[in-house]
Scaffold this motif. Structure first.
Motif, mmCIF file in Angstrom:
data_model
loop_
_atom_site.group_PDB
_atom_site.id
_atom_site.type_symbol
_atom_site.label_atom_id
_atom_site.label_comp_id
_atom_site.label_asym_id
_atom_site.label_seq_id
_atom_site.Cartn_x
_atom_site.Cartn_y
_atom_site.Cartn_z
ATOM 1 N N TYR A 57 0.833 -1.212 0.000
ATOM 2 C CA TYR A 57 0.000 0.000 0.000
ATOM 3 C C TYR A 57 0.865 1.258 0.000
ATOM 4 O O TYR A 57 0.516 2.261 -0.648
ATOM 5 N N ARG A 60 3.967 0.478 -3.499
ATOM 6 C CA ARG A 60 3.639 0.029 -4.846
ATOM 7 C C ARG A 60 2.283 0.608 -5.275
ATOM 8 O O ARG A 60 1.503 1.069 -4.439
ATOM 9 N N PRO A 61 1.976 0.583 -6.569
ATOM 10 C CA PRO A 61 0.678 1.090 -7.020
ATOM 11 C C PRO A 61 -0.480 0.380 -6.323
ATOM 12 O O PRO A 61 -0.405 -0.816 -6.029
ATOM 13 N N ILE A 62 -1.553 1.113 -6.098
ATOM 14 C CA ILE A 62 -2.682 0.575 -5.343
ATOM 15 C C ILE A 62 -3.298 -0.634 -6.046
ATOM 16 O O ILE A 62 -3.894 -1.504 -5.394
ATOM 17 N N GLN A 63 -3.133 -0.724 -7.369
ATOM 18 C CA GLN A 63 -3.691 -1.862 -8.102
ATOM 19 C C GLN A 63 -3.072 -3.183 -7.639
ATOM 20 O O GLN A 63 -3.745 -4.221 -7.595
ATOM 21 N N ILE A 64 -1.791 -3.150 -7.300
ATOM 22 C CA ILE A 64 -1.128 -4.370 -6.822
ATOM 23 C C ILE A 64 -1.687 -4.760 -5.463
ATOM 24 O O ILE A 64 -1.961 -5.935 -5.190
ATOM 25 N N HIS A 65 -1.884 -3.779 -4.610
ATOM 26 C CA HIS A 65 -2.481 -4.019 -3.286
ATOM 27 C C HIS A 65 -3.854 -4.680 -3.430
ATOM 28 O O HIS A 65 -4.178 -5.619 -2.696
ATOM 29 N N ARG A 66 -4.644 -4.205 -4.369
ATOM 30 C CA ARG A 66 -5.994 -4.754 -4.567
ATOM 31 C C ARG A 66 -5.949 -6.169 -5.135
ATOM 32 O O ARG A 66 -6.748 -7.034 -4.728
ATOM 33 N N LYS A 67 -5.027 -6.437 -6.058
ATOM 34 C CA LYS A 67 -4.929 -7.775 -6.636
ATOM 35 C C LYS A 67 -4.488 -8.790 -5.586
ATOM 36 O O LYS A 67 -5.028 -9.901 -5.516
ATOM 37 N N LYS A 129 -12.941 1.398 0.926
ATOM 38 C CA LYS A 129 -12.679 2.778 0.511
ATOM 39 C C LYS A 129 -12.360 3.699 1.686
ATOM 40 O O LYS A 129 -11.945 4.840 1.479
#
Length: 240
Positions: A57, A60-67, A129
């Motif tokens: 978080y 790294r980009p938030i997209q990696i955190h979500r994946k 969120k």
């Protein structure tokens, strides 16, 4: 600045306690039954993801955190399902076990803990969120399942002190040590709640729920013991 910049480091502490508490599983890995492997490996993988996620978080980009979070959800479901297999196995342990006389009430605690764990994961997803709320629900998953590990770990120094030849030589019961550890978890969570209130004038439901249940579980063990209705209920649920 993003919140909880050092959370991944703090989470290493309960992770270490958990590994040490369940050290007998790892040292006897090849002899452990399948249900222990399913739960032990999935729970360890979940814990690793829980530690890695705060670091991702922040770095790294938030997209990696979500994946990675999606993978964590799958593991959380597997941890929950495999825990039911462990609970069923605990109900059939031999009479020589120090837990035999309270195996049903302890299994009820395990059931409560894993239900609380799953609830916290679901609430974290629901509040994805809201970083402050989301993070605390995820942190609370640690405390739902911490006392079984710290209770086992407590017997390491206690064994050095009393040096019993048999478990029955201890001047206390397993549930006594469990109760001390329930109080310990409560105090840790209470400290976090006090810190939140000092900084934000807010009490988060995630921590409050854990704190209340941890103390309530002491009553569950000592008051219910292995009540007949509880034995009947669990025998029916697990088809024993």
């Amino acid at each position: 600045m993003k919140p909880f910049p050092k959370l991944h480091l703090w989470l290493l502490i309960p992770f270490g306690f958990t590994l040490l508490g369940f050290r007998s599983y790892w040292t006897g890995f090849s002899e452990a039954p399948l249900r222990w492997h399913l739960h032990g490996i999935s729970a360890t993988a979940w814990y690793i993801i829980l530690i890695v996620q705060p670091w991702l978080y922040h770095h790294r980009p938030i997209q990696i955190h979500r994946k990675v979070g999606m993978l964590g959800l799958l593991l959380a479901g597997f941890v929950t399902a495999s825990a039911l297999g462990v609970i069923r196995g605990n109900l059939t342990q031999p009479e020589q076990s120090p837990l035999f006389k309270v195996r049903y009430s302890l299994s009820l605690l395990d059931f409560i803990f894993i239900a609380g764990f799953l609830l916290s994961v679901a609430a974290a997803v629901w509040n994805a969120k809201n970083t402050q709320v989301h993070a605390r629900w995820m942190i609370s998953t640690v405390f739902w399942v911490l006392s079984p590990a710290t209770t086992r770990l407590s017997f390491l120094p206690l064994g050095m002190i009393y040096q019993p030849k048999e478990f029955s030589d201890f001047p206390f019961l397993w549930v006594d040590v469990l109760a001390w550890n329930q109080v310990l978890v409560f105090l840790i969570v209470a400290f976090l709640m006090i810190q939140d209130y000092r900084k934000e004038k807010k009490i988060y439901l995630s921590f409050a729920l854990v704190a209340i249940v941890q103390l309530s579980c002491i009553w569950v063990v000592f008051a219910l013991k292995d009540a007949k209705w509880l034995i009947t209920l669990f025998n029916h649920l697990f088809e024993l």
